[in-house]
Design an enzyme around this catalytic site. Structure first.
Site, PDB file in Angstrom:
ATOM      1  N   LYS A  24     -11.266  22.531 -10.859  1.00  0.00           N
ATOM      2  CA  LYS A  24     -11.129  23.113  -9.451  1.00  0.00           C
ATOM      3  C   LYS A  24      -9.688  22.970  -9.365  1.00  0.00           C
ATOM      4  O   LYS A  24      -9.291  23.990  -8.850  1.00  0.00           O
ATOM      5  CB  LYS A  24     -12.179  22.384  -8.623  1.00  0.00           C
ATOM      6  CG  LYS A  24     -12.219  23.068  -7.196  1.00  0.00           C
ATOM      7  CD  LYS A  24     -13.314  23.087  -6.410  1.00  0.00           C
ATOM      8  CE  LYS A  24     -13.380  21.658  -5.739  1.00  0.00           C
ATOM      9  NZ  LYS A  24     -12.785  21.277  -4.815  1.00  0.00           N
ATOM     10  N   GLN A 172      -3.043  16.861  -2.322  1.00  0.00           N
ATOM     11  CA  GLN A 172      -3.037  18.204  -1.554  1.00  0.00           C
ATOM     12  C   GLN A 172      -1.621  18.242  -0.686  1.00  0.00           C
ATOM     13  O   GLN A 172      -1.025  19.247  -0.789  1.00  0.00           O
ATOM     14  CB  GLN A 172      -4.215  18.220  -0.496  1.00  0.00           C
ATOM     15  CG  GLN A 172      -5.361  18.709  -1.477  1.00  0.00           C
ATOM     16  CD  GLN A 172      -6.619  18.630  -0.629  1.00  0.00           C
ATOM     17  OE1 GLN A 172      -6.507  18.513   0.735  1.00  0.00           O
ATOM     18  NE2 GLN A 172      -7.829  18.905  -1.052  1.00  0.00           N
ATOM     19  N   ASP A 322     -12.464  11.321  -5.699  1.00  0.00           N
ATOM     20  CA  ASP A 322     -13.684  12.288  -5.754  1.00  0.00           C
ATOM     21  C   ASP A 322     -14.851  11.981  -6.423  1.00  0.00           C
ATOM     22  O   ASP A 322     -15.802  12.336  -6.256  1.00  0.00           O
ATOM     23  CB  ASP A 322     -13.294  13.704  -6.291  1.00  0.00           C
ATOM     24  CG  ASP A 322     -12.265  14.513  -5.430  1.00  0.00           C
ATOM     25  OD1 ASP A 322     -12.001  14.313  -4.362  1.00  0.00           O
ATOM     26  OD2 ASP A 322     -11.601  15.637  -5.906  1.00  0.00           O
ATOM     27  N   ARG A 353     -17.246  10.878   3.726  1.00  0.00           N
ATOM     28  CA  ARG A 353     -18.263  10.712   2.555  1.00  0.00           C
ATOM     29  C   ARG A 353     -18.536   9.159   2.378  1.00  0.00           C
ATOM     30  O   ARG A 353     -19.493   8.530   1.926  1.00  0.00           O
ATOM     31  CB  ARG A 353     -17.397  10.857   1.456  1.00  0.00           C
ATOM     32  CG  ARG A 353     -17.694  12.286   0.882  1.00  0.00           C
ATOM     33  CD  ARG A 353     -17.114  12.669  -0.476  1.00  0.00           C
ATOM     34  NE  ARG A 353     -17.032  14.164  -0.469  1.00  0.00           N
ATOM     35  CZ  ARG A 353     -16.136  15.006  -1.239  1.00  0.00           C
ATOM     36  NH1 ARG A 353     -15.275  14.236  -2.093  1.00  0.00           N
ATOM     37  NH2 ARG A 353     -16.348  16.167  -1.367  1.00  0.00           N
TER      38      ARG A 353
HETATM   39  C1  S3P Z   1      -7.284  17.770  -4.649  1.00  0.00           C
HETATM   40  C2  S3P Z   1      -6.896  16.515  -4.027  1.00  0.00           C
HETATM   41  C3  S3P Z   1      -7.788  15.722  -3.557  1.00  0.00           C
HETATM   42  C4  S3P Z   1      -9.255  15.799  -3.904  1.00  0.00           C
HETATM   43  C5  S3P Z   1      -9.678  17.099  -3.634  1.00  0.00           C
HETATM   44  C6  S3P Z   1      -8.774  18.161  -4.763  1.00  0.00           C
HETATM   45  C7  S3P Z   1      -6.428  18.760  -5.403  1.00  0.00           C
HETATM   46  O1  S3P Z   1      -7.584  15.661  -2.148  1.00  0.00           O
HETATM   47  O2  S3P Z   1      -9.774  15.001  -3.097  1.00  0.00           O
HETATM   48  O3  S3P Z   1     -10.804  17.341  -4.119  1.00  0.00           O
HETATM   49  O4  S3P Z   1      -6.626  19.554  -6.092  1.00  0.00           O
HETATM   50  O5  S3P Z   1      -5.095  18.609  -4.804  1.00  0.00           O
HETATM   51  P1  S3P Z   1      -6.372  14.624  -1.419  1.00  0.00           P
HETATM   52  O6  S3P Z   1      -5.066  15.315  -1.996  1.00  0.00           O
HETATM   53  O7  S3P Z   1      -6.709  15.118   0.231  1.00  0.00           O
HETATM   54  O8  S3P Z   1      -6.533  13.187  -1.757  1.00  0.00           O
END
Ligand code: S3P
Length: 442
Positions: A24, A172, A322, A353
């Site tokens: 993803k 993120q 995750d 969670r």
């Molecule tokens: C993700 C970063 C993670 C993860 C999310 C996907 C990404 O979140 O939990 O499912 O693709 O950058 P955070 O950056 O908020 O930790």
């Protein structure tokens, strides 16, 4: 009417080979970066889940041409900041925190206000973690409810690089700033607590000027605006986060064996594997490949009768972020008390969670000791559930749904899990694979 998934039977031992859907994180990043490249990019095995479709629709609204062929998705990028900005745009990021946060970095030059909305779960999440640093580049943000969606972004012509400390270990946040840096004058410096590094690997592959210095806890990243990004094709490997649900199912279903083909085992994502191995799980990797900096392999996992509890080292947290819900299920069957600490970030996800994980374990008859940032799980190696368990009102968090299905199959009990459609955000083929393995769900 609310749909309810019912599970009444334990799963029998299985010996199977499966393939899981595309990663993803990489799928969303490909969509966003291909939109900034010049020319036609193709992605094979792109995850066709609601989160990724929301990213595709967002790019279409911004004037990017996207087509689907039998085997691939094609994006015709107009180059850096080549969006067609219309007035009164409203972009729906649905359930996707990754899309919601990353897209803001790309919209940093928007000459008009753009509204960003999301579903009930996304509208409960904190956006100040990205809008505060993005404001320092020169963009403006307007909220109706402080720090929550819907929000409006107004970009600026003159975007200036910033120095940014990312202290939550959030990929993120890091990635949103890296994307903004693509349009900023000067060099953007990021000191980032360890988190998944797909954006960095893609930037390197795309020859975007990026430098990375790694220390034990932090990565020091500098990014400069590239002259252009060339169109690029990408074969998305299987998702380790989706795989981990089947890995734990196999561990818990005695005498079972599972081979999962072609999975991205980037070390910034494999904390769960390391944790499960420390607990005594039998997991091995084979057929290693390197694909544009990502590490790909096949994963073999076997059922484990004697799982040990774990005092989980916090340095594994970010690479397992995750996967904690599913790790908690392994801890439920382990001998002894497992302890997971410094995991308050779990309550910032699609649902709270950490709280939910504890609640489901309690429903299963497992004692937990929960704080705001930790959980102790009192394992029961002989756990057998005989009661009725109803899972509902969980903000349709796809991982709560998957945790519940995986708990029902080896431990038994009569489970009624509401809103099975929640799985569409990340893994639409999840229940099909459960059935392939012999799980009776309906
Ligand atoms: C993700 C970063 C993670 C993860 C999310 C996907 C990404 O979140 O939990 O499912 O693709 O950058 P955070 O950056 O908020 O930790």
């Amino acid at each position: 009417m609310t749909k309810i998934l019912s599970i009444q039977n334990k799963i029998k031992a299985f010996d199977k080979k499966i393939q899981v859907a595309g990663d993803k994180s990489l799928s969303i990043r490909w969509v966003l970066l291909a939109s900034q490249a010049l020319g036609k990019s193709k992605a094979f095995n792109l995850l066709m889940s609601e989160d990724v479709i929301a990213a595709i629709n967002a790019m279409k609204q911004l004037g990017i041409n996207i087509k689907f062929n039998k085997d691939y998705c094609q994006i015709q990028g107009n180059g850096l900041n080549g969006f067609k900005y219309e007035k009164n745009l409203s972009i729906d990021c649905k359930n996707s925190g990754t899309l919601g946060r990353l897209i803001l970095g790309l919209l940093i030059k928007s000459p008009h206000k753009i509204k960003i909305i999301g579903d009930k779960s996304l509208s409960k999440r904190d956006f100040s973690r990205v809008t505060l640093p993005l404001e320092r580049f020169g963009a403006k943000f307007f909220y109706k409810v402080k720090n929550k969606l819907p929000l409006t972004i107004l970009g600026s012509e003159s975007i200036k690089s910033i120095k940014y400390l990312e202290s939550k270990g959030s990929a993120q946040c890091k990635s949103s700033i890296m994307l903004a840096a693509l349009n900023a004058s000067g060099t953007t410096f990021i000191k980032a607590k360890k988190s998944r590094n797909h954006s960095e690997l893609l930037f390197k592959y795309l020859k975007i000027p990026i430098k990375i210095k790694k220390t034990k806890k932090f990565d020091f990243i500098s990014v400069k605006k590239p002259k252009k990004i060339d169109a690029f094709n990408y074969k998305i490997p299987g998702d380790i986060s989706s795989s981990s649900f089947f890995i734990v199912l196999t561990i818990l279903a005695n005498n079972s064996k599972l081979l999962i083909k072609n999975i991205n085992v980037n070390p910034s994502r494999t904390g769960a594997i390391r944790i499960l191995k420390k607990m005594g799980a039998k997991i091995s990797f084979s057929n290693h490949k390197n694909y544009r900096g990502e590490k790909i392999c096949d994963i073999l996992v076997k059922g484990s009768k004697n799982l040990k509890s774990i005092n989980c080292p916090t340095e594994l947290n970010s690479s397992a972020i995750d996967e904690f819900l599913i790790i908690f299920l392994a801890a439920a069957k382990a001998k002894g008390i497992s302890y997971f600490k410094d995991i308050s970030e779990l309550n910032q996800k699609e649902s709270p969670r950490l709280n939910w994980g504890s609640k489901i374990l309690n429903m299963m008859g497992i004692k937990t000791l929960l704080t705001k940032n930790s959980i102790k799980i009192y394992g029961q190696p002989n756990l057998k559930i005989i009661k009725i368990i109803i899972i509902k009102n969980y903000l349709k968090d796809h991982r709560i749904f998957m945790m519940s299905v995986i708990a029902a199959l080896p431990f038994g009990g009569k489970w009624k899990i509401h809103n099975p459609e929640s799985i569409k955000t990340s893994f639409p083929s999840f229940l099909r694979i459960i059935k392939e393995l012999g799980g009776k769900v309906n």
